[in-house]
Design a protein around this motif. Structure first.
Motif, PDB file in Angstrom:
ATOM      1  N   ASP A 108       0.840  -1.193   0.000  1.00  0.00           N
ATOM      2  CA  ASP A 108       0.000   0.000   0.000  1.00  0.00           C
ATOM      3  C   ASP A 108       0.881   1.252   0.000  1.00  0.00           C
ATOM      4  O   ASP A 108       1.690   1.442   0.917  1.00  0.00           O
ATOM      5  N   PRO A 109       0.779   2.128  -1.030  1.00  0.00           N
ATOM      6  CA  PRO A 109       1.636   3.322  -1.072  1.00  0.00           C
ATOM      7  C   PRO A 109       1.172   4.442  -0.147  1.00  0.00           C
ATOM      8  O   PRO A 109       1.873   5.445   0.012  1.00  0.00           O
TER       9      PRO A 109
ATOM     10  N   PRO B 231       0.958   4.046  -6.834  1.00  0.00           N
ATOM     11  CA  PRO B 231       1.501   2.697  -6.654  1.00  0.00           C
ATOM     12  C   PRO B 231       2.811   2.490  -7.403  1.00  0.00           C
ATOM     13  O   PRO B 231       3.116   3.194  -8.374  1.00  0.00           O
TER      14      PRO B 231
ATOM     15  N   LEU C 269       2.899  -3.594  -9.270  1.00  0.00           N
ATOM     16  CA  LEU C 269       1.540  -3.799  -9.756  1.00  0.00           C
ATOM     17  C   LEU C 269       1.548  -4.662 -11.014  1.00  0.00           C
ATOM     18  O   LEU C 269       0.761  -5.615 -11.137  1.00  0.00           O
TER      19      LEU C 269
END
Length: 392
Positions: A40-41, A105, A110
């Protein structure tokens, strides 16, 4: 089932460890779980929504045809409350929340998560005749709408399964560079055993060939004037003495086309590492409206030996490479990628990844018309949820 990239990625333990995916095909993690386990950014303080829930909402919107951040926000407002609850959203997120999320992200993480999941769920494209050969096309695409002032538009290099237009890896080209340095990083996380990499002339590089063979893969690479000596060698081969080994006739898009293919074994003196066979393809194309005919000759080299691939299979792999062009066409026409003005942070790449994921899911669901599929999933959200393993 015969060997495929599903088995390849199962053997590659680093992918499994990174994504926390189980080893057995019967225990494959759902897409919703994969999205929820991404780093999670956002800062911990002030988080109101789970990362996976927000990404799932964005993906459902893209599956329904959303092409912009505003379209995703409208989808979030219009979707039924019970759908939001099933993906873990008790409240309606603001459009700014979704925009900030997609701008932050890590693009590589991703893409690795999405690519690995899609590859492990892909069907075996090789069939029973050549169980060890899986075609993977490497090609780049510029997201033209992401250009901002003096900043160049982002340039993405993708690895796409010939079967199903499934993107299994993607990397962004660094500023003031080109696709060549990104080739090895693009394929780094894939076990290439049993894979045949197809690419255009830009990637006909000796270093690329050495890298693929060292990793256990094979290649079919087009040869043009960036390899002048090699092209000269190929042109001087006694093609007139080589019998025609494959011929196809196709018609569509306002033209008729005849392709003739010849393959011959080459001597070790060929100026390219590990090249076993040379390929000549003559393409005769007639435009129906003007009745104008053009003839083009294409040369290529491959590390595949005659006992590994027949001329028919080589022709199939060469044709399969253009699936990546079909993918880019879908992203531009159906999902309006080049017209998109999403520019903040990593949002252009994140949106491209969501489009790749949506197309991969739609193809694996058996659709041949992407536009019809997006219309269907827009009105049948329950069917879209099934793709994320979140059906009621």
């Amino acid at each position: 089932m015969s060997s495929s990239l599903i088995d390849v990625l199962q053997r590659h333990r680093r992918d499994v460890d990174l994504l926390h995916l189980p080893a057995g095909p019967s225990e494959l993690t759902s897409l919703a779980d994969v999205l929820d386990r991404l780093p999670d950014p956002r800062r911990v303080r002030g988080r109101r929504y789970r990362l996976g829930s927000l990404l799932a909402l964005c993906l459902l919107a893209v599956l329904g045809g959303a092409t912009t951040l505003a379209g995703i926000a409208r989808y979030a407002v219009d979707v039924a409350p019970d759908v939001r609850e099933r993906i873990g959203l008790r409240r309606l997120p603001r459009a700014t929340t979704l925009g900030r999320l997609l701008a932050r992200p890590d693009g590589d993480v991703l893409d690795d998560a999405v690519g690995a999941w899609l590859a492990r769920h892909a069907t075996d494209p090789a069939g029973d005749d050549f169980p060890g050969l899986v075609g993977v096309a490497v090609d780049g695409k510029v997201v033209r709408g992401s250009r901002q002032g003096t900043q160049a538009a982002i340039h993405l290099l993708t690895a796409v399964l010939h079967e199903g237009q499934t993107v299994i890896s993607q990397r962004q080209i660094t500023s003031k560079s080109n696709e060549i340095p990104a080739f090895a990083p693009l394929l780094e996380r894939l076990d290439l055993r049993g894979c045949v990499i197809t690419a255009d002339a830009m990637h006909t590089q000796t270093g690329h060939a050495e890298h693929l063979i060292t990793r256990g893969g094979h290649y079919i690479l087009v040869v043009k004037d960036n390899q002048k000596k090699l092209r000269r060698q190929l042109r001087r081969l006694p093609w007139r003495d080589v019998p025609l080994q494959h011929r196809t006739r196709t018609q569509g898009h306002g033209r008729r086309e005849i392709r003739r293919l010849k393959v011959c074994t080459v001597q070790p003196s060929l100026l390219f590492p590990h090249a076993v066979q040379a390929i000549e393809v003559k393409r005769r194309r007639t435009t129906r409206t003007t009745n104008k005919t053009t003839i083009k000759t294409i040369y290529a080299v491959t590390s595949l030996a005659p006992e590994q691939a027949t001329p028919d299979r080589i022709a199939e792999l060469i044709r399969g490479h253009w699936q990546v062009e079909a993918l880019h066409h879908v992203r531009d026409v159906t999902f309006a990628e080049d017209a998109s003005r999403v520019r903040a942070g990593t949002a252009p790449r994140a949106m491209a990844t969501l489009r790749n994921l949506a197309i991969g899911l739609i193809r694996q669901a058996g659709w041949t018309n992407i536009a019809a599929a997006t219309d269907h999933y827009r009105s049948r959200t329950d069917h879209a949820l099934q793709l994320l393993n979140l059906e009621a």
